[in-house]
Design an enzyme around this catalytic site. Structure first.
Site, PDB file in Angstrom:
ATOM      1  N   SER A  61       9.516  15.512 -54.274  1.00  0.00           N
ATOM      2  CA  SER A  61       9.511  15.644 -52.816  1.00  0.00           C
ATOM      3  C   SER A  61       9.429  17.089 -52.358  1.00  0.00           C
ATOM      4  O   SER A  61       9.222  17.354 -51.187  1.00  0.00           O
ATOM      5  CB  SER A  61      10.788  15.013 -52.227  1.00  0.00           C
ATOM      6  OG  SER A  61      11.934  15.675 -52.728  1.00  0.00           O
ATOM      7  N   CYS A  62       9.601  18.040 -53.273  1.00  0.00           N
ATOM      8  CA  CYS A  62       9.606  19.447 -52.882  1.00  0.00           C
ATOM      9  C   CYS A  62       8.773  20.261 -53.849  1.00  0.00           C
ATOM     10  O   CYS A  62       9.123  20.375 -55.011  1.00  0.00           O
ATOM     11  CB  CYS A  62      11.030  19.996 -52.845  1.00  0.00           C
ATOM     12  SG  CYS A  62      11.104  21.772 -52.524  1.00  0.00           S
ATOM     13  N   GLY A  63       7.686  20.831 -53.372  1.00  0.00           N
ATOM     14  CA  GLY A  63       6.824  21.618 -54.233  1.00  0.00           C
ATOM     15  C   GLY A  63       7.199  23.077 -54.301  1.00  0.00           C
ATOM     16  O   GLY A  63       6.517  23.862 -54.932  1.00  0.00           O
TER      17      GLY A  63
END
Length: 279
Positions: free
Chosen positions: A114-116
Site C-alpha cells: 500500500s505504500c511505495g
C-alpha cells in the site's frame, strides 16, 4: 512461479446458515528487486508482470528513462534450501554507460503493497527530478471521455472479477482508448507495472495520455505519472494534499472523486474542454 490468484477454504455465513467453500484470493508475495546483482528494495506484490514492475520502479526512481538502458532482466535463484528459483527475486542488468542507482535509494526495510515510499530518508528525496516537462504537454480532454474511464477500467480487470481484491491502473489515450492495464494488490505496483511495460515498449515519455487508477490519488502516484511524462492522472477516490501540491508543481492535471458523471479537477484545469465555471 508465483500465482496471481490462490484458492483457500472459507466458512461463509448467510443469516443462520453456514457453509464451507473454496474462495479465490489475490496472490501476494514479496519480490526483491536487484540492479546488477545488488539488492535495492523488496516490495509486496501480486505475481505477474514482474519484469515490468522492476523496470517501472526504476523509472519512478529516476534510474531509467529509456528501454535501451536495460541490458536484460531475469529471475534469480531463490533462497530455498535446495536453491531452486522462487521467482521472487528479479535482477535488472543495466546497459553500459547507465549510472547505477544512488545509494540513498536502498531501502532499510521492505515496501508494503500500500505504500511505495516506505524507507525514504526524507520528503526531499522523494521529489525526484522529472526528465520531461509536463508544462509543455498541451493535451486536452473532453469530460465525456473522462466520465467513461472508470467503467472501461473496471471492464478490463480480469483478476478483479475472480478475487474482488486488486487495484488497477489503466493507460488511456486522450480519446479514451485503453492502451494497457495492470493489476496488483498495491496501487503503486500496478502503476509501476504499467510504466515498466511502456518503458520496455519504448513509449516514454507518455505524452497525450491519461492514467486512470482505482482508489485514491497519493503523492507517490503523482510522482510516478510525472516521471513517465503522463500529463493527466484520474482517480476514483480522493487525492491527498501533497498529491495536489506536487501535481500543481509539475504541471500535471489531477482529478479525483471520478464517479458517474462527476469529477473534481485539482490542477491544470485548462486541459479539460469545459465552459467557464459558474460561481
Amino acid at each position: 512461479m508465483g500465482r496471481t490468484t490462490v484458492r483457500r477454504q472459507v466458512l461463509r455465513l448467510r443469516d443462520q446458515t453456514s457453509t464451507r467453500r473454496p474462495d479465490t484470493l489475490a496472490g501476494e508475495e514479496p519480490m526483491e528487486i536487484r540492479v546488477g546483482g545488488k539488492p535495492l528494495t523488496v516490495t509486496m506484490r501480486t505475481p505477474g508482470a514482474d519484469f515490468d514492475l522492476a523496470a517501472g520502479f526504476l523509472v519512478s526512481e529516476g534510474v531509467l528513462h529509456d528501454g535501451a538502458q536495460i541490458a536484460g532482466i531475469r529471475y534469480c535463484l531463490g533462497a530455498t534450501a535446495d536453491g531452486s528459483n522462487t521467482y521472487n527475486v528479479v535482477d535488472v542488468a543495466l546497459a553500459p554507460g547507465t549510472p547505477l542507482p544512488d545509494a540513498s535509494l536502498e531501502r532499510n526495510f521492505y515496501t508494503t503493497s500500500s505504500c511505495g515510499l516506505c524507507g525514504k530518508a526524507s520528503l526531499d528525496a522523494v521529489r525526484t527530478t522529472t526528465r520531461w516537462s509536463l508544462e509543455e504537454d498541451h493535451t486536452v480532454i473532453d469530460p465525456e471521455v473522462v466520465y467513461a474511464l472508470p467503467d472501461k477500467l473496471r471492464a478490463a480487470q480480469r483478476v478483479f472479477d475472480s478475487t474482488g481484491g486488486l487495484h488497477a491502473a489503466g493507460l488511456f489515450t486522450a480519446d479514451g482508448e485503453l492502451l494497457v492495464l495492470r493489476e496488483d494488490v498495491g496501487r503503486h505496483n500496478a502503476v509501476d507495472k504499467l510504466i515498466g511495460h511502456a518503458l520496455r515498449e519504448s513509449w516514454l515519455p507518455l505524452r497525450g495520455t491519461v492514467l486512470m487508477v482505482s482508489g485514491r490519488a497519493s503523492f507517490e502516484l503523482v510522482q510516478k505519472a510525472a516521471m513517465a511524462g503522463i500529463p493527466v492522472l484520474a482517480a476514483v477516490s480522493a487525492p491527498s494534499s501533497l498529491a495536489v501540491d506536487l501535481a500543481a508543481e509539475t504541471g500535471l492535471t489531477l482529478m479525483g472523486f471520478l464517479r458517474g458523471r462527476s469529477v473534481n479537477v485539482y490542477s491544470r484545469t485548462d486541459r479539460l474542454l469545459v465552459s467557464e465555471p459558474v460561481g
